[in-house]
Scaffold this motif. Structure first.
Motif, PDB file in Angstrom:
ATOM      1  N   LEU A 131      27.829   2.422  51.050  1.00  0.00           N
ATOM      2  CA  LEU A 131      28.139   0.566  51.461  1.00  0.00           C
ATOM      3  C   LEU A 131      28.890  -0.151  50.427  1.00  0.00           C
ATOM      4  CD1 LEU A 131      26.839  -1.392  53.707  1.00  0.00           C
ATOM      5  CD2 LEU A 131      24.709  -1.941  52.279  1.00  0.00           C
ATOM      6  N   ASN A 132      28.537   0.581  48.842  1.00  0.00           N
ATOM      7  CA  ASN A 132      29.320  -0.038  48.372  1.00  0.00           C
ATOM      8  C   ASN A 132      30.292  -0.435  47.793  1.00  0.00           C
ATOM      9  OD1 ASN A 132      29.238  -1.365  44.839  1.00  0.00           O
ATOM     10  ND2 ASN A 132      30.513   0.786  45.181  1.00  0.00           N
ATOM     11  N   ARG A 133      31.115   1.334  48.521  1.00  0.00           N
ATOM     12  CA  ARG A 133      32.665   1.686  48.199  1.00  0.00           C
ATOM     13  C   ARG A 133      33.873   0.550  49.685  1.00  0.00           C
ATOM     14  NH1 ARG A 133      30.344   6.417  47.743  1.00  0.00           N
ATOM     15  NH2 ARG A 133      30.154   7.272  49.677  1.00  0.00           N
ATOM     16  N   HIS A 134      32.467   0.733  50.806  1.00  0.00           N
ATOM     17  CA  HIS A 134      33.151  -0.195  51.394  1.00  0.00           C
ATOM     18  C   HIS A 134      32.661  -1.978  51.199  1.00  0.00           C
ATOM     19  CE1 HIS A 134      32.261   2.706  53.958  1.00  0.00           C
ATOM     20  NE2 HIS A 134      33.513   2.257  54.879  1.00  0.00           N
ATOM     21  N   LEU A 135      32.013  -2.485  50.742  1.00  0.00           N
ATOM     22  CA  LEU A 135      31.836  -3.037  50.363  1.00  0.00           C
ATOM     23  C   LEU A 135      32.478  -4.220  49.194  1.00  0.00           C
ATOM     24  CD1 LEU A 135      30.587  -6.167  50.935  1.00  0.00           C
ATOM     25  CD2 LEU A 135      28.614  -5.599  49.272  1.00  0.00           C
ATOM     26  N   LYS A 136      32.978  -3.071  47.760  1.00  0.00           N
ATOM     27  CA  LYS A 136      34.236  -3.571  47.312  1.00  0.00           C
ATOM     28  C   LYS A 136      35.098  -3.395  47.193  1.00  0.00           C
ATOM     29  CE  LYS A 136      35.409  -3.450  42.715  1.00  0.00           C
ATOM     30  NZ  LYS A 136      35.475  -4.928  41.963  1.00  0.00           N
ATOM     31  N   GLY A 137      35.591  -3.382  48.292  1.00  0.00           N
ATOM     32  CA  GLY A 137      37.524  -4.162  48.922  1.00  0.00           C
ATOM     33  C   GLY A 137      37.565  -5.450  49.842  1.00  0.00           C
ATOM     34  N   LEU A 138      35.967  -5.456  50.281  1.00  0.00           N
ATOM     35  CA  LEU A 138      36.179  -7.173  50.957  1.00  0.00           C
ATOM     36  C   LEU A 138      35.788  -8.076  49.606  1.00  0.00           C
ATOM     37  CD1 LEU A 138      33.940  -5.970  53.826  1.00  0.00           C
ATOM     38  CD2 LEU A 138      36.584  -5.383  53.973  1.00  0.00           C
ATOM     39  N   LEU A 139      35.247  -7.770  48.576  1.00  0.00           N
ATOM     40  CA  LEU A 139      34.378  -8.681  47.348  1.00  0.00           C
ATOM     41  C   LEU A 139      36.131  -9.438  46.606  1.00  0.00           C
ATOM     42  CD1 LEU A 139      30.967  -7.932  47.264  1.00  0.00           C
ATOM     43  CD2 LEU A 139      31.880  -9.640  48.854  1.00  0.00           C
ATOM     44  N   PRO A 140      35.516 -10.736  46.425  1.00  0.00           N
ATOM     45  CA  PRO A 140      36.448 -11.563  45.463  1.00  0.00           C
ATOM     46  C   PRO A 140      36.471 -10.635  44.083  1.00  0.00           C
ATOM     47  CG  PRO A 140      35.938 -12.779  46.894  1.00  0.00           C
ATOM     48  CD  PRO A 140      35.540 -11.234  47.097  1.00  0.00           C
ATOM     49  N   VAL A 141      37.088 -10.315  43.337  1.00  0.00           N
ATOM     50  CA  VAL A 141      36.509  -9.963  41.954  1.00  0.00           C
ATOM     51  C   VAL A 141      35.075 -11.002  41.207  1.00  0.00           C
ATOM     52  CG1 VAL A 141      36.610  -9.620  39.852  1.00  0.00           C
ATOM     53  CG2 VAL A 141      38.837  -9.193  41.652  1.00  0.00           C
ATOM     54  N   GLY A 142      33.746 -10.613  40.164  1.00  0.00           N
ATOM     55  CA  GLY A 142      33.144 -11.362  40.483  1.00  0.00           C
ATOM     56  C   GLY A 142      32.493 -11.610  41.335  1.00  0.00           C
ATOM     57  N   GLN A 143      32.044 -11.286  42.441  1.00  0.00           N
ATOM     58  CA  GLN A 143      31.128 -11.291  43.237  1.00  0.00           C
ATOM     59  C   GLN A 143      30.280  -9.936  43.396  1.00  0.00           C
ATOM     60  OE1 GLN A 143      32.545 -13.457  46.707  1.00  0.00           O
ATOM     61  NE2 GLN A 143      33.181 -14.782  45.777  1.00  0.00           N
ATOM     62  N   TYR A 144      28.949  -9.927  43.655  1.00  0.00           N
ATOM     63  CA  TYR A 144      28.402  -8.254  43.645  1.00  0.00           C
ATOM     64  C   TYR A 144      26.903  -9.260  44.507  1.00  0.00           C
ATOM     65  CZ  TYR A 144      25.323 -10.306  39.721  1.00  0.00           C
ATOM     66  OH  TYR A 144      25.286 -11.065  38.947  1.00  0.00           O
ATOM     67  N   ALA A 145      26.291  -8.132  44.550  1.00  0.00           N
ATOM     68  CA  ALA A 145      24.648  -8.354  45.315  1.00  0.00           C
ATOM     69  C   ALA A 145      23.948  -7.311  44.688  1.00  0.00           C
ATOM     70  CB  ALA A 145      25.269  -7.562  47.052  1.00  0.00           C
ATOM     71  N   THR A 146      22.381  -7.751  44.537  1.00  0.00           N
ATOM     72  CA  THR A 146      21.728  -6.950  44.414  1.00  0.00           C
ATOM     73  C   THR A 146      20.679  -6.665  46.539  1.00  0.00           C
ATOM     74  OG1 THR A 146      19.826  -8.374  43.739  1.00  0.00           O
ATOM     75  CG2 THR A 146      21.823  -8.313  42.141  1.00  0.00           C
ATOM     76  N   MET A 147      20.204  -5.295  45.865  1.00  0.00           N
ATOM     77  CA  MET A 147      20.117  -4.686  47.596  1.00  0.00           C
ATOM     78  C   MET A 147      19.026  -2.897  47.000  1.00  0.00           C
ATOM     79  SD  MET A 147      22.238  -3.375  51.070  1.00  0.00           S
ATOM     80  CE  MET A 147      21.409  -2.892  52.171  1.00  0.00           C
ATOM     81  N   LEU A 148      18.040  -3.425  48.404  1.00  0.00           N
ATOM     82  CA  LEU A 148      17.331  -2.111  47.924  1.00  0.00           C
ATOM     83  C   LEU A 148      17.639  -1.842  50.041  1.00  0.00           C
ATOM     84  CD1 LEU A 148      13.386  -1.408  46.779  1.00  0.00           C
ATOM     85  CD2 LEU A 148      13.730  -1.421  47.886  1.00  0.00           C
ATOM     86  N   TYR A 149      17.792  -0.791  49.548  1.00  0.00           N
ATOM     87  CA  TYR A 149      17.445  -0.005  50.463  1.00  0.00           C
ATOM     88  C   TYR A 149      16.268   1.412  50.691  1.00  0.00           C
ATOM     89  CZ  TYR A 149      18.864   2.615  55.125  1.00  0.00           C
ATOM     90  OH  TYR A 149      18.406   3.002  56.118  1.00  0.00           O
ATOM     91  N   GLY A 150      15.151   1.266  51.700  1.00  0.00           N
ATOM     92  CA  GLY A 150      14.284   1.659  51.826  1.00  0.00           C
ATOM     93  C   GLY A 150      13.661   3.061  53.104  1.00  0.00           C
ATOM     94  N   VAL A 151      13.282   3.987  52.902  1.00  0.00           N
ATOM     95  CA  VAL A 151      12.851   4.040  54.784  1.00  0.00           C
ATOM     96  C   VAL A 151      11.327   5.066  54.372  1.00  0.00           C
ATOM     97  CG1 VAL A 151      13.386   6.357  56.012  1.00  0.00           C
ATOM     98  CG2 VAL A 151      14.654   5.277  54.567  1.00  0.00           C
ATOM     99  N   ILE A 152      10.833   4.426  54.836  1.00  0.00           N
ATOM    100  CA  ILE A 152       9.628   4.516  55.483  1.00  0.00           C
ATOM    101  C   ILE A 152       9.247   5.636  56.501  1.00  0.00           C
ATOM    102  CG2 ILE A 152       7.516   3.840  56.098  1.00  0.00           C
ATOM    103  CD1 ILE A 152       7.639   1.540  54.897  1.00  0.00           C
ATOM    104  N   ASP A 153       8.743   6.694  55.677  1.00  0.00           N
ATOM    105  CA  ASP A 153       8.270   8.355  56.952  1.00  0.00           C
ATOM    106  C   ASP A 153       7.165   8.536  57.211  1.00  0.00           C
ATOM    107  OD1 ASP A 153       8.572  10.624  57.374  1.00  0.00           O
ATOM    108  OD2 ASP A 153      10.036  11.779  57.526  1.00  0.00           O
ATOM    109  N   ARG A 154       6.620   8.674  58.748  1.00  0.00           N
ATOM    110  CA  ARG A 154       5.239   8.117  58.744  1.00  0.00           C
ATOM    111  C   ARG A 154       4.685   9.421  58.963  1.00  0.00           C
ATOM    112  NH1 ARG A 154       3.256   4.659  57.089  1.00  0.00           N
ATOM    113  NH2 ARG A 154       1.570   4.010  58.569  1.00  0.00           N
ATOM    114  N   SER A 155       6.221  10.574  59.102  1.00  0.00           N
ATOM    115  CA  SER A 155       5.241  11.854  59.165  1.00  0.00           C
ATOM    116  C   SER A 155       4.834  12.565  57.957  1.00  0.00           C
ATOM    117  CB  SER A 155       6.636  12.833  59.976  1.00  0.00           C
ATOM    118  OG  SER A 155       7.852  12.570  59.182  1.00  0.00           O
TER     119      SER A 155
END
Length: 685
Positions: free
Chosen positions: A534-558
């Protein structure tokens, strides 16, 4: 559910899903609650919790479930309603009279009606005052004083009024224990526990706030002297704490034989905050009488000439017509001037000061007191040479002043200047309104990026999870969002994002990232690899100096695990529902959009049938609260622990933490606020 949306007279009522249809019907037809001269149709909007109800819908009333918890008490802040009534079996308001006016109207800005037993265990005063603050009825500076006074008066009415517990005299330890036993017995009794207590708030035109607390106890004997604000004596069940209340309020008065106490607050107007956007959006649209700015040009402007001498009116008109001004209106005295202004809404007024009925001074003051004409330019004309008279007309609202006899060139020059300024102001207003409309559209689009309650609750049910969430946008456009990503029957993905900065740029970046998350370009079950891609794709879209913090997780019930990767996100909180013990997880990582080939670590922790997870944006711990401090890491953990342990049944954890935060946060947040909780449904039972 009744569906009567095409009927403008229908009364819209918010109804908890847990209430039986019979109980709801009985309450809706109760004549001691509703004051209606003729039968009025009701429309019921139901929801499991306040989160399920639309915050921007103008509800005439919100019913509360029997024995409501903090979650439903939080609806005072979230919902656009001015009446909240608990639906309990013993409700009888016969001695209080109708509390909701005729048709769809109310005589108050906020009303809360609770049973004694519910009011006793809930932080009613704090929620009530917080709701007033978010409605813009009181300001941040006076809220603590108002809360202290309301709490003391509320406790008096609850303990001494409804529960009829006498506490005068010295309290020994034995007597103190006896009072505790008496209180519990009376709370369980239908005689005392089913009595109602009502809080109302009303804002007067002069800015004063009147808060009334009414109970159904025996009351007290009002003093015989003429001082209506005098405190009752120590022999009164209302006597204790009232000197403190009096010191906090502008005035304190009593009614209904001492069963109603009214507190008057006189806040400083310059400190009053604007109403919360959630309530402003729901207000009826005001139709502006101003013409569109694009139609105004100096030479086709409407000019009102107000003079009691016909010859003077004709001379001024001839000067103006000679220079191309033809849309002229006339007034012969002060009263006629006000009538002509209302009829024609002129772009400029040429006003004689000395006129019959109302002089120019009174006309100026009347126009400036009307918001519709407060900015209309007024050129005053006078033969007076005294400095006092000339100064007074400016104090009363004139824009400019010219002396008689009039000079044609001077009159035309000043007329053009003020009309050009008027045109410029209108163009700026039109631009601002258009920009605001576009920003409102962007806000709505951004809010729609987040899952709706019916969606995330339904998705959670499919995975054996109880999901709760609260999102409040800041006063500016921000960059928060969150979402759920079903992977397969056992695995559910979740993400939370916070873009740096505010305004349209942050919102556009949010839209870009949302598109990437749901595109086919970014797919990987491993959270670390997912964020890297996701970061590689987003880096090409964002202007210089703009960024995001993010958490992505997966809950596995099994596998009973939670695996996640973080891009400098706030540290998630993991806890056990049986012990209530929470702990922070590692939220470190490189923000998205900074380094193209950044690597993200996948971390894994147990997540079983007793686990809960809390995700939140940095507004939770970077907002200055009412004590002038941030919410510390230790305090947040303590808040989570206490909230989990206080609720033996299912709890909307995120909603309750949000409530406690909003109680102490400014009404206008400087950053988007997002909080999401996921709890194993098995562990919450």
């Amino acid at each position: 559910m009744v569906s009567d949306r095409d009927d403008p007279s229908a009364i819209i009522v918010a109804v908890p899903q847990s209430l039986s249809s019979a109980d709801v019907e009985n309450l809706l037809v109760a004549t001691n609650i509703w004051d209606r001269s003729s039968p009025t149709p009701f429309e019921q909007i139901t929801g499991n919790s306040p989160e399920d109800l639309p915050y921007n819908m103008p509800f005439s009333c919100c019913l509360l479930p029997n024995d409501p918890g903090r979650e439903w008490l939080g609806s005072l802040i979230r919902l656009n309603s001015d009446s909240f009534i608990e639906c309990f079996d013993g409700i009888n308001l016969g001695d209080l009279g109708a509390i909701i006016g005729r048709g769809n109207t109310s005589t108050h800005n906020l009303l809360v009606c609770l049973s004694t037993r519910s009011a006793y265990r809930l932080p009613v005063a704090r929620k009530f005052v917080t709701a007033l603050r978010h409605r813009g009825l009181i300001n941040e500076a006076t809220a603590p004083t108002v809360e202290m006074a309301v709490q003391e008066a509320f406790a008096n009415s609850l303990i001494h009024g409804n529960l009829a517990i006498e506490t005068n005299g010295h309290l020994s330890m034995d007597r103190f224990n006896e009072l505790g036993d008496d209180t519990q017995k009376r709370l369980a009794s239908s005689t005392y526990g089913d009595r109602a207590i009502i809080l109302t708030a009303k804002k007067r035109k002069n800015g004063q706030i009147i808060i009334s607390i009414s109970d159904q106890g025996k009351g007290f004997t009002p003093p015989n002297d003429a001082d209506a604000t005098a405190m009752p004596g120590q022999d009164s069940t209302f006597g204790r704490g009232l000197p403190l209340i009096k010191s906090l309020c502008h005035t304190v008065t009593f009614a209904r034989g001492g069963r109603t106490i009214r507190l008057t607050f006189d806040p400083a107007k310059e400190h009053v905050l604007p109403a919360d956007p959630a309530f402003v959006k729901a207000l009826d649209t005001q139709v502006s009488l101003e013409p569109e700015a694009g139609r105004l040009k100096p030479n086709n402007a409407t000019i009102l000439i107000a003079d009691d001498t016909m010859l003077s009116r004709e001379i001024i008109a001839s000067y103006l017509r000679a220079d191309g001004f033809t849309n002229l209106v006339f007034a012969k005295d002060g009263e006629d001037t006000l009538n002509q202004v209302k009829a024609h809404n002129p772009d400029l007024i040429i006003l004689d000061i000395i006129m019959p009925k109302l002089d120019g001074y009174e006309v100026c003051k009347a126009l400036r007191a009307d918001p519709l004409f407060a900015d209309t330019p007024i050129i005053a004309q006078t033969a007076l040479e005294e400095n006092q008279g000339c100064t007074q007309i400016f104090d009363d609202g004139a824009t400019d002043l010219i002396l008689k006899p009039l000079n044609k060139s001077e009159l035309i020059a000043r007329t053009k200047i003020h009309l050009e300024n008027r045109l410029l102001v209108k163009q700026l207003q039109a631009y601002r309104e258009r920009t605001q409309s576009e920003l409102d559209l962007a806000r709505d689009m951004q809010e729609n990026l987040n899952p709706a309650p019916e969606h995330y609750r339904g998705t959670g049910f499919e995975y054996g999870l109880r999901i709760s969430a609260t999102f409040q946008m800041s006063s500016e456009l921000g960059g928060d969002m969150w979402g759920l990503v079903p992977i397969d029957a056992q695995r559910l993905g979740i993400y939370i994002v916070d873009f740096a900065g505010h305004g349209l740029g942050a919102a556009l970046n949010t839209f870009r990232l949302h598109s990437l998350i749901w595109s086919d370009q970014v797919r990987d079950p491993n959270p670390g690899a997912y964020l890297g891609n996701l970061n590689r794709h987003l880096k090409g879209l964002l202007p210089v100096g703009q960024y995001a913090t993010m958490l992505y997780g997966v809950i596995d019930r099994s596998q009973n695990t939670f695996s996640y990767a973080s891009a400098a996100c706030t540290s998630p909180i993991l806890g056990d529902s049986t012990t209530g013990n929470p702990r922070y997880l590692d939220g470190s990582g490189v923000p998205l959009g900074v380094i193209r080939d950044a690597q993200y670590e996948t971390r894994e922790v147990p997540f079983d049938q007793n686990s809960f997870l809390l995700l939140y944006s940095d507004a939770l711990n970077e907002t200055t609260l009412d004590d002038g401090r941030f919410l510390s890491e230790e305090k947040l953990l303590s808040m989570v622990h206490e909230t989990v342990m206080e609720n033996s049944t299912d709890v909307d954890l995120a909603a309750q933490i949000a409530d406690q935060f909003m109680d102490r946060a400014p009404a206008q947040l400087s950053d988007d606020f997002t909080i999401v909780s996921l709890q194993s449904a098995n562990g919450a039972d």
